[in-house]
Scaffold this motif. Structure first.
Motif, PDB file in Angstrom:
ATOM      1  N   ILE A 299       0.916  -0.944  -0.397  1.00 50.80           N
ATOM      2  CA  ILE A 299       0.034  -0.236   0.336  1.00 50.80           C
ATOM      3  C   ILE A 299       0.707   1.189  -0.265  1.00 50.80           C
ATOM      4  O   ILE A 299       1.456   1.706   1.148  1.00 50.80           O
ATOM      5  CB  ILE A 299      -1.306  -0.039   1.179  1.00 50.80           C
ATOM      6  N   PRO A 300       0.986   2.165  -1.106  1.00 46.93           N
ATOM      7  CA  PRO A 300       1.948   3.407  -1.174  1.00 46.93           C
ATOM      8  C   PRO A 300       0.786   3.862  -0.190  1.00 46.93           C
ATOM      9  O   PRO A 300      -0.273   4.256  -0.954  1.00 46.93           O
ATOM     10  CB  PRO A 300       1.638   3.559  -2.738  1.00 46.93           C
ATOM     11  N   ILE A 301       1.105   4.932   0.307  1.00 49.82           N
ATOM     12  CA  ILE A 301       1.237   6.068   0.992  1.00 49.82           C
ATOM     13  C   ILE A 301       1.592   7.415   0.405  1.00 49.82           C
ATOM     14  O   ILE A 301       2.931   7.526   0.614  1.00 49.82           O
ATOM     15  CB  ILE A 301       1.610   5.999   2.517  1.00 49.82           C
ATOM     16  N   GLY A 302       1.033   8.351   0.898  1.00 51.37           N
ATOM     17  CA  GLY A 302       1.714   9.594   0.849  1.00 51.37           C
ATOM     18  C   GLY A 302       0.640  10.734  -0.277  1.00 51.37           C
ATOM     19  O   GLY A 302      -0.329  10.328  -0.269  1.00 51.37           O
ATOM     20  N   THR A 306       3.816  13.851  -3.924  1.00 50.74           N
ATOM     21  CA  THR A 306       4.365  12.324  -4.339  1.00 50.74           C
ATOM     22  C   THR A 306       4.148  10.836  -4.256  1.00 50.74           C
ATOM     23  O   THR A 306       4.899  10.123  -5.035  1.00 50.74           O
ATOM     24  CB  THR A 306       4.892  12.719  -3.098  1.00 50.74           C
ATOM     25  N   ARG A 307       3.015  11.343  -5.248  1.00 48.11           N
ATOM     26  CA  ARG A 307       2.099   9.986  -5.056  1.00 48.11           C
ATOM     27  C   ARG A 307       3.180   9.126  -6.504  1.00 48.11           C
ATOM     28  O   ARG A 307       3.556   7.565  -6.671  1.00 48.11           O
ATOM     29  CB  ARG A 307       0.466  10.028  -5.845  1.00 48.11           C
ATOM     30  N   ASP A 308       2.853   9.936  -7.487  1.00 51.90           N
ATOM     31  CA  ASP A 308       3.924   8.696  -8.626  1.00 51.90           C
ATOM     32  C   ASP A 308       5.587   7.807  -8.237  1.00 51.90           C
ATOM     33  O   ASP A 308       5.525   7.089  -8.516  1.00 51.90           O
ATOM     34  CB  ASP A 308       3.885   9.772  -9.983  1.00 51.90           C
ATOM     35  N   ALA A 309       5.818   8.612  -7.038  1.00 52.71           N
ATOM     36  CA  ALA A 309       7.770   8.870  -7.337  1.00 52.71           C
ATOM     37  C   ALA A 309       7.268   7.249  -6.715  1.00 52.71           C
ATOM     38  O   ALA A 309       7.967   5.865  -6.377  1.00 52.71           O
ATOM     39  CB  ALA A 309       8.135   9.653  -6.561  1.00 52.71           C
ATOM     40  N   VAL A 310       6.488   7.256  -5.418  1.00 51.42           N
ATOM     41  CA  VAL A 310       5.827   6.272  -4.382  1.00 51.42           C
ATOM     42  C   VAL A 310       5.704   5.091  -5.419  1.00 51.42           C
ATOM     43  O   VAL A 310       5.928   3.752  -4.836  1.00 51.42           O
ATOM     44  CB  VAL A 310       5.129   6.940  -3.281  1.00 51.42           C
ATOM     45  N   VAL A 311       4.609   5.062  -6.025  1.00 55.14           N
ATOM     46  CA  VAL A 311       4.444   4.436  -6.182  1.00 55.14           C
ATOM     47  C   VAL A 311       5.320   3.371  -7.422  1.00 55.14           C
ATOM     48  O   VAL A 311       5.632   2.323  -7.340  1.00 55.14           O
ATOM     49  CB  VAL A 311       2.591   4.631  -7.914  1.00 55.14           C
ATOM     50  N   ARG A 327       3.171 -14.274  -3.037  1.00 53.24           N
ATOM     51  CA  ARG A 327       2.145 -13.711  -4.123  1.00 53.24           C
ATOM     52  C   ARG A 327       2.148 -13.044  -3.461  1.00 53.24           C
ATOM     53  O   ARG A 327       1.367 -12.451  -1.325  1.00 53.24           O
ATOM     54  CB  ARG A 327       1.264 -15.274  -3.868  1.00 53.24           C
ATOM     55  N   VAL A 328       1.973 -11.453  -3.954  1.00 52.65           N
ATOM     56  CA  VAL A 328       2.226 -10.420  -3.480  1.00 52.65           C
ATOM     57  C   VAL A 328       1.113  -9.633  -4.570  1.00 52.65           C
ATOM     58  O   VAL A 328       0.493  -9.675  -5.308  1.00 52.65           O
ATOM     59  CB  VAL A 328       3.161  -9.466  -3.591  1.00 52.65           C
ATOM     60  N   LYS A 329      -0.026  -8.750  -3.876  1.00 54.33           N
ATOM     61  CA  LYS A 329      -1.002  -7.818  -4.337  1.00 54.33           C
ATOM     62  C   LYS A 329      -0.474  -5.558  -4.233  1.00 54.33           C
ATOM     63  O   LYS A 329       0.481  -5.725  -3.096  1.00 54.33           O
ATOM     64  CB  LYS A 329      -1.905  -7.496  -3.987  1.00 54.33           C
ATOM     65  N   MET A 330      -0.236  -5.404  -5.233  1.00 53.52           N
ATOM     66  CA  MET A 330      -0.071  -3.487  -5.131  1.00 53.52           C
ATOM     67  C   MET A 330      -2.108  -3.370  -4.891  1.00 53.52           C
ATOM     68  O   MET A 330      -2.735  -3.421  -5.833  1.00 53.52           O
ATOM     69  CB  MET A 330       0.991  -3.183  -6.401  1.00 53.52           C
ATOM     70  N   ASP A 331      -1.975  -2.424  -4.117  1.00 54.70           N
ATOM     71  CA  ASP A 331      -3.151  -1.770  -4.145  1.00 54.70           C
ATOM     72  C   ASP A 331      -3.436   0.044  -4.504  1.00 54.70           C
ATOM     73  O   ASP A 331      -2.642   0.281  -2.359  1.00 54.70           O
ATOM     74  CB  ASP A 331      -4.434  -1.769  -2.857  1.00 54.70           C
ATOM     75  N   ASP A 332      -3.038   0.614  -5.331  1.00 53.72           N
ATOM     76  CA  ASP A 332      -2.459   1.916  -5.011  1.00 53.72           C
ATOM     77  C   ASP A 332      -3.640   2.705  -5.492  1.00 53.72           C
ATOM     78  O   ASP A 332      -3.624   3.731  -6.171  1.00 53.72           O
ATOM     79  CB  ASP A 332      -1.261   2.153  -6.471  1.00 53.72           C
ATOM     80  N   ARG A 333      -4.415   2.294  -5.094  1.00 52.51           N
ATOM     81  CA  ARG A 333      -5.848   3.418  -6.092  1.00 52.51           C
ATOM     82  C   ARG A 333      -6.123   4.020  -5.111  1.00 52.51           C
ATOM     83  O   ARG A 333      -5.167   4.883  -3.709  1.00 52.51           O
ATOM     84  CB  ARG A 333      -7.516   2.081  -4.968  1.00 52.51           C
ATOM     85  N   GLY A 357       6.093   4.916   1.837  1.00 53.67           N
ATOM     86  CA  GLY A 357       5.689   6.767   1.573  1.00 53.67           C
ATOM     87  C   GLY A 357       6.414   6.930   1.550  1.00 53.67           C
ATOM     88  O   GLY A 357       7.634   6.353   1.042  1.00 53.67           O
ATOM     89  N   PRO A 358       7.100   8.636   1.404  1.00 53.66           N
ATOM     90  CA  PRO A 358       8.082   9.289   0.851  1.00 53.66           C
ATOM     91  C   PRO A 358       9.148   9.315   1.980  1.00 53.66           C
ATOM     92  O   PRO A 358      10.343   9.254   1.250  1.00 53.66           O
ATOM     93  CB  PRO A 358       7.572  11.053   0.542  1.00 53.66           C
ATOM     94  N   ARG A 359       8.998   9.205   3.361  1.00 54.09           N
ATOM     95  CA  ARG A 359       9.871   9.599   4.447  1.00 54.09           C
ATOM     96  C   ARG A 359      10.839   7.611   3.133  1.00 54.09           C
ATOM     97  O   ARG A 359      12.417   8.196   4.465  1.00 54.09           O
ATOM     98  CB  ARG A 359       9.307   9.363   5.512  1.00 54.09           C
TER      99      ARG A 359
END
Length: 484
Positions: A299-302, A306-311, A327-333, A357-359
């Motif tokens: 789960i990318p946070i931020g 900064t979203r594009d860089a984190v994702v 078995r990994v899933k990305m939730d970047d909604r 996240g960005p930090r």
């Protein structure tokens, strides 16, 4: 989105302490494991529910093949006359049999049962295939669906149609067949304990509880969080009962006609129900990593800037984990708050949540959160694959340890029927008691307490010397429990 709405997934699940059955239904529906079909007692396996079964199936199948077994498939329609050949077998299954009486607009000359189990059709075929000792042993397993028209149903645990595997083997001697029976029971124990993280009690069924037509039945019994038992697998020594009924004979090494000794053994999709009831909590599913459809959710946070860089960095880490077999899933909604996602994946039982996240990007780290403990661990991105694999193994081990502790804490020793009745009325769990061996005493226990004999354990915690029902000398030490 408010914190109250973020917790919606949890608040829609009935607490276990309030109504365990309702909790179970809430969880399997909310976690999207199944749906009800228009046919009474039948369910639709949705992808997550079916994938759990696929992981169980793959592990079982690997072990079967390693021990020399091969897969085959037999028809689901069985002539009525086949069931008449083994009296005890037909009497055991007759109440649950659905029959086909017409086909193609015409009435059939002989009714066809829809497969409740395959001993009869397989016995018929073995009689054709086995002629000499050189044809033995026959080691065959079948992955299939079966139908037993249950009066009371519960998704996964007891349905009118379910999925399973059934092994059927034929041997020269009783010794070889009995060795096979115990070998397969041990495979079941290993898979259920090591793979599903469910501790079990291994033992022999009493005469009244054995499989219809078997000489001896052995089982593994698991304890659910409400204290009830689930029979998680059975292995049967059939003796020569089905060989006599279906003329499974072979020319022996002494040039004499002999009856083959047969076995059968099976596990089913009720293991999914047991998995849910053993490990689940008030937040939803808790899945062992080895069978979880998704082992890690990222789960990318931020903020948007900064979203594009984190994702982008998350995508790189995703690829590394995928490459390592995780078995990994990305939730970047971007339209769903992180808190909502956290609750959703906790409810679905995903073993590990990965937050970045960005930090975290600046520091070259990310955060791992365990589903079973909720503990957060900051790890270096450079070591992520190793850290994830270590954490998955730890979660798997901890889940088995927790379940073993629960079983131990809810396992009681009793000497009298009054003691057992009081326990069953006021506590949850299994009881260990002495039994004289008479069906009358076994029936009395069921009538007074609602508990049935689960099995005669191979390694009881203690030996009991007096029958709890009649006070006479005990012939066996038995585990009793209320069961699904």
């Amino acid at each position: 989105m408010s914190k109250e709405n973020e917790k919606q997934f949890v608040t829609e699940i009935t607490p276990q302490s309030e109504d365990f059955s309702r909790w179970y239904i809430d969880v399997i529906k909310k976690a999207d494991l199944m749906d009800y079909s228009p046919v009474r007692g039948c369910i639709v396996f949705k992808p997550d529910g079916f994938e759990i079964w696929e992981h169980i199936k793959d592990e079982m199948d690997r072990r079967f093949r390693e021990t020399g077994h091969r897969n085959a498939y037999f028809p689901m329609f069985i002539p009525e006359s086949f069931f008449q050949k083994e009296k005890e077998h037909v009497e055991g299954f007759n109440p649950e049999l659905p029959w086909v009486t017409e086909a193609g607009g015409e009435k059939l000359e002989e009714r066809l049962a829809i497969r409740p189990t395959s001993e009869t059709i397989i016995g018929h075929m073995y009689s054709k295939w086995i002629q000499s000792y050189r044809d033995l042993p026959v080691l065959i397993n079948q992955w299939a669906n079966v139908v037993r028209w249950e009066k009371r149903t519960l998704p996964f645990l007891r349905t009118s149609e379910f999925l399973w595997q059934e092994g059927h083997t034929a041997h020269e001697t009783e010794e070889e067949a009995r060795e096979e029976t115990m070998k397969m029971l041990e495979i079941y124990r290993e898979v259920v304990e090591e793979y599903l993280a469910i501790p079990v009690i291994t033992g022999q069924k009493t005469k009244s509880e054995k499989f219809a037509g078997a000489v001896d039945t052995f089982s593994i019994e698991a304890m659910m969080k409400d204290g009830r038992a689930v029979q998680a697998g059975t292995s049967h020594y059939m003796g020569t009962n089905f060989a006599k009924a279906f003329e499974i004979q072979y020319l022996s090494r002494n040039n004499e006609l002999e009856l083959a000794h047969t076995t059968s053994w099976g596990t089913s999709t009720r293991l999914i129900g047991a998995l849910i009831m053993v490990h689940g909590d008030d937040r939803g599913l808790v899945l062992p990593p080895k069978v979880a459809p998704t082992q890690v959710v990222m789960i990318p946070i931020g903020p948007p800037k900064t979203r594009d860089a984190v994702v982008g960095r998350a995508d790189e880490l995703f690829a590394e984990l995928k490459q390592a077999g995780v078995r990994v899933k990305m939730d970047d909604r971007s339209d769903v708050r992180p808190g909502w996602k956290f609750n959703e994946y906790e409810m679905r039982g995903v073993p590990i949540r990965l937050e970045i996240g960005p930090r975290d990007m600046e520091n070259g780290v990310c955060v791992l959160v365990s589903r079973i403990t909720g503990e957060k661990k900051v790890v270096k991105q450079a070591n992520l694959v190793e850290e994830i694999q270590t954490m998955l193994a730890q979660v798997q081990s901890d889940m088995l340890a927790r379940a073993r502790t629960f079983m131990s804490d809810n396992f009681y020793s009793v000497d009298t029927l009054d003691e057992m009745k009081e326990l069953m009325e006021n506590k949850r769990g299994f009881t260990l008691a002495g039994w004289c061996g008479s069906e009358a005493c076994e029936d009395k226990v069921r009538e007074v307490t609602g508990a049935t004999s689960r099995n005669i354990p191979f390694q009881p915690a203690e030996e009991k010397h007096t029958c709890l029902a009649c006070g006479e000398k005990a012939q066996h030490t038995v585990v009793f429990a209320r069961a699904y």
